[in-house]
Design an enzyme around this catalytic site. Sequence first.
Site: not given
Length: 193
Positions: A23, A68, A136
Site C-alpha cells: 500500500c 476513476h 475501502e
Amino acid sequence: MLIRKLFKFENAHIVRNCSTQRCSQNLHGHSYQVEVLLESNYLDNGQMVYDFGLTKLYIKELIDSFDHAITLWSGDDSEYLSDMKKHSARWIELPISPSAEQFSRVFFLMIERVLECSVMQNGEREVKLHSIIVHETQTGYAQCFKEDAHSKLMGAIDLTQILFSPQIVSEWSDRGLWLKLLSKKEIINPKIV
C-alpha cells in the site's frame, strides 16, 4: 431519525508511511463505498428527513469526483505528483494522505459544508450529518463522526487545500460549486428533482 445513502466510486492511491509495503510503495486501486448518514428530529413536507433525490445533486457530484481518479497527497514527492497529474486527467490533491480514515474525514467536511450552505425548499429542518463510513474493501471501513472530522489530534484539514483537476471541475453541474462551498455561499436546493 437516521437515514443512509450509499455511493460508490473507483479510485487509485498510495498511502505513504503505512505499515503495508504493498500500500505504501505501490499505486493501487479500490472499489470504494461511501455511506452518508443524515439525521434530524423533523420530517419535511414529504415526511422524509432529507429526500434521497437531493443527495444525488451536490453530495453525489463531490463523491463522484473521486471516481476513476487518482487521489494524491500534497506532501508526496513533487516529481510523482507532477507525473500523475501529467498522465491523468482526473486527479484530486489532498493535504492529507488518502487513507480510508482520511477519506472519511474529508467527505464528512465536504458534505457538512454542503448541508451548511444549502437553502432548503421543502420543509427540511435541522438536517445534520451523523457520520460517514468509507468502505475501502469488503472487510475494512473507517467511520467518521463530527469530532473526528474536526480533530486537531488527527490533523486539521483545510478545505481550501483540496484541489480538483480541471477535468473533474468541468464535469460538475455547477463549475463554481467548490468555490461557493469554500466561501460559504448559499446553494439553493431545487423544489423538484
